[in-house]
Design a protein around this motif. Structure first.
Motif, short mmCIF file in Angstrom:
data_model
loop_
_atom_site.label_atom_id
_atom_site.label_comp_id
_atom_site.label_asym_id
_atom_site.label_seq_id
_atom_site.Cartn_x
_atom_site.Cartn_y
_atom_site.Cartn_z
N THR A 117 0.81 -1.21 0.00
CA THR A 117 0.00 0.00 0.00
C THR A 117 0.84 1.27 0.00
OG1 THR A 117 -0.06 -0.14 2.40
CG2 THR A 117 -1.91 -1.09 1.23
N LEU A 118 2.13 1.09 -0.07
CA LEU A 118 3.03 2.24 0.11
C LEU A 118 2.75 3.38 -0.88
CD1 LEU A 118 5.31 3.13 1.85
CD2 LEU A 118 6.91 2.03 0.32
N ILE A 119 2.68 3.04 -2.15
CA ILE A 119 2.52 4.09 -3.16
C ILE A 119 1.13 4.75 -3.07
CG2 ILE A 119 2.42 4.55 -5.63
CD1 ILE A 119 4.79 2.66 -5.94
N PRO A 120 0.03 3.96 -3.02
CA PRO A 120 -1.27 4.62 -2.88
C PRO A 120 -1.36 5.50 -1.62
CG PRO A 120 -1.55 2.28 -3.32
CD PRO A 120 -0.09 2.52 -3.23
N VAL A 121 -0.81 5.03 -0.51
CA VAL A 121 -0.87 5.82 0.71
C VAL A 121 -0.10 7.14 0.54
CG1 VAL A 121 -0.09 5.96 3.10
CG2 VAL A 121 -1.27 3.93 2.30
N PHE A 122 1.02 7.05 -0.12
CA PHE A 122 1.80 8.26 -0.34
C PHE A 122 0.98 9.28 -1.14
CE2 PHE A 122 4.65 10.96 -2.68
CZ PHE A 122 5.59 11.30 -1.74
N VAL A 123 0.32 8.79 -2.18
CA VAL A 123 -0.47 9.70 -3.01
C VAL A 123 -1.63 10.30 -2.20
CG1 VAL A 123 -1.90 9.86 -5.09
CG2 VAL A 123 0.20 8.50 -5.11
N GLU A 124 -2.25 9.46 -1.35
CA GLU A 124 -3.32 9.98 -0.48
C GLU A 124 -2.81 11.09 0.43
OE1 GLU A 124 -6.30 6.20 0.30
OE2 GLU A 124 -4.99 6.90 1.88
N LEU A 125 -1.67 10.83 1.06
CA LEU A 125 -1.12 11.84 1.97
C LEU A 125 -0.84 13.13 1.22
CD1 LEU A 125 1.35 9.75 4.14
CD2 LEU A 125 -0.81 10.73 4.83
N PHE A 126 -0.43 12.98 0.00
CA PHE A 126 -0.19 14.17 -0.82
C PHE A 126 -1.48 14.96 -1.01
CE2 PHE A 126 -0.63 15.74 -5.23
CZ PHE A 126 0.10 16.90 -5.07
N HIS A 127 -2.57 14.25 -1.37
CA HIS A 127 -3.83 14.95 -1.60
C HIS A 127 -4.36 15.59 -0.32
CE1 HIS A 127 -4.11 14.04 -5.75
NE2 HIS A 127 -4.09 12.73 -5.57
#
Lengths: 269, 286, 414
Positions: A117-127
């Motif tokens: 989930t690392l990449i999706p979570v990173f993108v979420e945190l960005f948003h």
């Protein structure tokens, strides 16, 4: 008696296997490279050196890293204990539709490897605008499926008569949770808190991903810099390991009485 | 009001797990159906293409095999060793308490540190293991560089790290067994081994299942230890599903392909867990 | 106590506000306070102070720009950078990886800025002064996407206690490696994974190569096989080196005085000297063809496509590779200059370490330059090949399967 001899023989071998690497690590942090290569069979330094510790101290903003680690692991653990026990209370004590589904969803999250989930979570945190912030570091880790699971098991072992007695006195669920269940759950709290604290303290990848700012780096992340590419300086690496282990060891020896007693009386069944 | 109450209690946890674990895993399913690359302008749809590619990827087959071997072997050895320790150290006197703490200590050390220390210990040139075996005239074995020995060595270190955890949980389970069971059995004249077999083990079953469940999941997801000790080598002989997906996803930037691997892993974990929890919950209801 | 601090902070903020309004501009890169740029690099080795000096000097010379460099392991950068650059959260400038052809991926995802500020002088990128192979390595579709952050060649490190005189031909190298392997010492310590590439140098010395100019594998050709065979024999039968070492492991063996020779770059020298090794550094011996050859290694320094300050960022990479900065850098780190106009610099020629590495620049070849899927060719084909044949000795079988695997990865249609 032969069974008794056998028992202590077994425990003794185990103890040697567990303790020797730990002693070797601590001793190794004081050994010179020449000593390590010259006396690989040795356990105790032939010549003592503080080179490893000096290396760590001189190259790292040590107190800052320590502070960040304490902040991150401490606050997150406190929140985890609160949220997990609340969630577990509902799962163990309340009857409602969807309870089984909720429990299964919690269990499913236990089965997801972090790297997935690392990449999706990173993108979420960005948003969310949470990258490089303390809430970004803390909130996503502020609950753990394992903790919910452990609390639930523990709460189910607390006799229901206690709640009923409180309910007759007119207490609501919030009061029962806070006044009856939690005080009885100290051992479970100790267990969840210690396990979470060590996990968070040791976590390397998560703080690295959330914050790129050196001001927010944690101790393991800082120490990882010594695993440099080119020349391995064993003493520095081992000194780093000992340093990052020390707070955990202290926490462990302070908490272990409650902890071992805790996990024992929790009667995981 | 009353209907909302359970969800108020569970709100924070479910929200966090939902947003930061469940939704991302759904997103990764979406990635796995594309030739997905971080940052690319186009993410071409490939349907099940990544999955069919996996089936024919020898690295994947090897990683899946290794993961299963690690899981089965680690779990079996861990439960056996942990049970032995738990039985030996049940009593509450100071000696067994101190010894239990010692065994539990590796559990709180980070996997990266454990991996690094064991890598050094096993190094034929500087490590204690090589040094001692050479001093005994046995010569030094290069544990982590032998294609035959690397995987068992990784399993050993995994056991070293987690045996204390299994022990502690099983000690807890042992203590929860009501004393009357033993008294009743003693009246029947049961011998020690019989006590173990007919009283202790059956009563311990729920705890055993719990600890097996946790250890199985942990072993299926093994990453840090392998990554630090061998990087999946030599020649992919210790490569696990997570080290592979990590390599594909983060070194080769094949996010979609890595996501497909992660979904296979996820499904394996769910299947194994459901199987174990079925048995587990059955006892739970008692 | 607390109040005082708050007041101090407010006063500070107010003062800054006044200063800003005094200058008349807000942000937008032009008028306001200094422009902040962040840089990520993975230079954790002994060469780190050299890079930090460049940043320091740049900041001193450019009061309107403030550059902050964060050094972290290459691994970490590799995990964070793709998504960080995607979301515009990443640094303005980064060295993504030291892997072969590392920049290609970022070009493909439009994450890096095409560098246009080329020309003469310290504020422009002097592409005409870079070693041509480097410019070629970082050019895609006729656009330049990175500058070299450094350029290293490999030399032969030897321990004077174990080897009196360094070998000058490949035959001598093989002989010395076998002879020096005695009494628990290794003759020539070789790393095959997570390392600066050593095996390609051996292959080149013995007349072989890995991938040809047409992106087709040459590893399975008779020359390819013949170039591996003698080294495999030495490792497998004469035990001149342990098998399966990482770069860091090989380096520790040499720095502990347990190896007579190692092929390595300039970053290793400070560590070996401080470890007390009686160190000799010699050029790589001449190969079977009589020609000298060594590996050239570079890490790209690229600018994020999403940076808010593309001009300042380019100014910074221009300064990094400028004559002034590079002269100082070479002197302090022993790295050969990445610029051709420094090749004959008298100061550098007089430096015993720099001169050895610099003298080999004309003979240096990059590893898998511009080869498609270079990272995978390395990790999935070449590294496993070396690990396999140094264990089982089956050069013919190993190279045959590596050959077809490489061709598949590079898209060679032969």
């Amino acid at each position: 008696m032969p069974t008794k001899t056998l028992k202590w023989f077994y425990v003794g071998i185990g103890l040697i296997l567990v303790l020797v690497p730990i002693v070797w690590t601590v001793a190794g942090s004081f050994r010179t490279e020449a000593d390590l290569f010259g006396h690989p069979a040795g356990l105790i330094p032939h010549q003592w050196t503080l080179h490893g510790y000096r290396g760590v101290w001189s190259q790292l903003p040590f107190l800052r890293l320590l502070g960040n680690s304490v902040l991150f692991a401490g606050i997150t653990t406190a929140l985890t204990v609160l949220f997990d026990s609340m969630c577990a209370y509902a799962l163990a004590r309340l009857n409602f539709r969807g309870r089984d589904v909720a429990f299964w969803l919690v269990l499913v999250t236990l089965m997801v490897p972090f790297q997935v989930t690392l990449i999706p979570v990173f993108v979420e945190l960005f948003h969310l605008g949470w990258l490089n912030t303390y809430q970004g570091l803390i909130v996503p880790r502020a609950t753990s499926a394992f903790g919910i699971f452990l609390f639930r098991q523990f709460f189910m072992s607390i006799p229901r008569e206690l709640d009923e007695a409180a309910r007759i006195d007119g207490a609501g669920h919030l009061r029962i949770y806070w006044r009856v269940i939690l005080p009885l759950a100290k051992p479970a709290i100790a267990t969840v808190a210690l396990l979470n604290f060590t996990n968070l303290w040791n976590d390397l990848l998560w703080p690295l991903v959330v914050s790129s700012s050196p001001d927010m780096q944690t101790l393991p992340a800082g120490l990882a810099l010594f695993g440099g590419q080119h020349v391995t300086d064993h003493a520095v690496l081992l000194a780093g390991a000992v340093i990052s282990l020390l707070p955990i060891a202290v926490a462990f020896f302070l908490a272990q009485r409650y902890f071992v007693a805790g996990i024992s009386t929790s009667g995981l069944k | 009001m009353t209907k909302a109450r359970p969800w108020l209690f569970m709100g924070p946890s479910l929200l966090i797990l939902g947003v930061f674990v469940l939704w991302p895993i759904v997103q990764s399913l979406w990635y796995s159906l594309h030739d997905w690359t971080v940052g690319a302008a186009e993410q071409p749809w490939v349907g099940l293409g990544n999955y069919t590619k996996l089936v024919h990827d020898p690295q994947f087959q090897r990683a899946l095999g290794n993961t299963l071997i690690i899981t089965v072997a680690s779990t079996a050895v861990l439960v056996a060793v942990g049970l032995g320790l738990a039985l030996a150290l049940t009593s509450e006197n100071i000696v067994s308490r101190v010894i239990r703490s010692a065994f539990f200590f590796p559990t709180v050390i980070s996997l990266t540190t454990v991996g690094m220390v064991w890598k050094f210990l096993l190094d034929p040139d500087i490590g204690l293991v090589g040094g001692v075996s050479r001093a005994l005239g046995l010569g030094a074995v290069n544990w982590l560089q032998s294609t035959a020995l690397a995987l068992p060595t990784v399993i050993f270190v995994n056991v070293w790290k987690n045996a204390g955890f299994v022990m502690i949980v099983l000690v807890a389970g042992l203590k929860a067994i009501p004393g009357e069971y033993y008294e009743a059995a003693a009246l029947d004249g049961a011998r020690r081994l019989q006590l173990l077999r007919y009283v202790t083990l059956p009563a311990l079953r729920p705890t055993m299942l719990f600890v097996t469940f946790i250890v199985t999941i942990q072993s299926l997801q093994l990453f840090d230890l392998v990554y630090v000790m061998t990087g999946g080598g030599p020649l992919f002989h210790t490569d696990t599903l997570v080290t592979k997906l990590y390599r594909d996803g983060f070194a080769n930037y094949e996010t979609g392909y890595a996501a497909a691997t992660s979904w296979v892993l996820f499904i394996v974990v769910v299947l194994v867990s459901v199987f174990q929890l079925r048995i587990f919950r059955y006892n739970d209801a008692d | 106590m607390k109040n005082k601090r708050v007041i101090a902070a407010l006063a500070g903020a107010a003062a800054t506000g006044l200063l800003l309004s005094g200058c008349g501009g807000s942000d937008g890169g032009g008028g306001g306070g200094p422009v902040s740029l962040t840089v990520w690099t993975g230079f954790t080795g002994g060469d780190r102070p050299g890079y930090e000096q460049i940043v320091k000097d740049f900041n001193a010379a450019h009061p309107d720009i403030k550059v902050t460099m964060t050094v972290q392991p290459w691994d970490t950068i590799q995990q964070k950078l793709p998504s960080a650059w995607l979301t515009g959260q990443g640094p303005d400038i980064a060295a993504p990886s030291s892997d072969p052809n590392a920049i290609a991926q970022y070009v493909k995802t439009n994450s890096v800025l095409a560098l246009t500020a080329t020309g003469a002088g310290d504020d422009k990128i002097n592409t005409d002064q870079f070693a041509p192979a480097l410019v070629k390595e970082f050019t895609y579709n006729d656009k330049l996407y990175a500058v070299p952050a450094n350029y290293a060649t490999l030399s032969l490190y030897y321990n004077k206690k174990l080897i009196a005189k360094p070998p000058t031909t490949v035959a001598e190298l093989q002989e010395d490696a076998a002879k020096a392997t005695t009494g628990g010492k290794y003759g020539l310590v070789l790393a095959d994974n997570n390392t600066i590439q050593m095996w390609p140098v051996l292959q080149w010395l013995s007349g072989g190569d890995i991938v040809g100019a047409d992106n087709c594998s040459t590893i399975g050709t008779p020359e390819g096989q013949a170039s591996l065979q003698p080294w495999v024999d030495l490792v497998k039968n004469k035990k001149i080196s342990p098998v399966g070492l990482t770069g860091a492991e090989a380096d520790s063996i040499f720095s502990a005085g347990k190896a007579a020779m190692e092929i390595n770059g300039p970053w290793a020298a400070p560590g070996y000297k401080s470890a007390g090794i009686d160190l000799g550094i010699a050029p790589i011996p001449t190969g079977t063809s009589g020609q000298s050859v060594t590996l050239g290694s570079t890490a790209p320094l690229a600018v994020s496509a999403k940076t808010k300050h593309p001009d300042q960022a380019q100014q910074f990479v221009a300064y990094w590779t400028s004559k002034t900065a590079q002269l100082k850098f070479s002197q302090s780190t022993g790295f050969p200059p990445l610029r051709t106009d420094l090749a004959d610099d008298a100061q550098l020629k007089a430096d015993p370490t720099v001169s050895v590495f610099a003298s080999q620049v004309p003979n240096a070849k990059l590893y898998l330059p511009q080869v498609p899927n270079a990272t995978k060719v390395d990790s999935d084909a070449y590294v496993p090949l070396i690990q396999k044949i140094t264990r089982d000795g089956d050069v013919a079988g190993g190279t045959a399967s590596a050959n077809s695997q490489i061709n598949q990865l590079t898209g060679c249609s032969k």
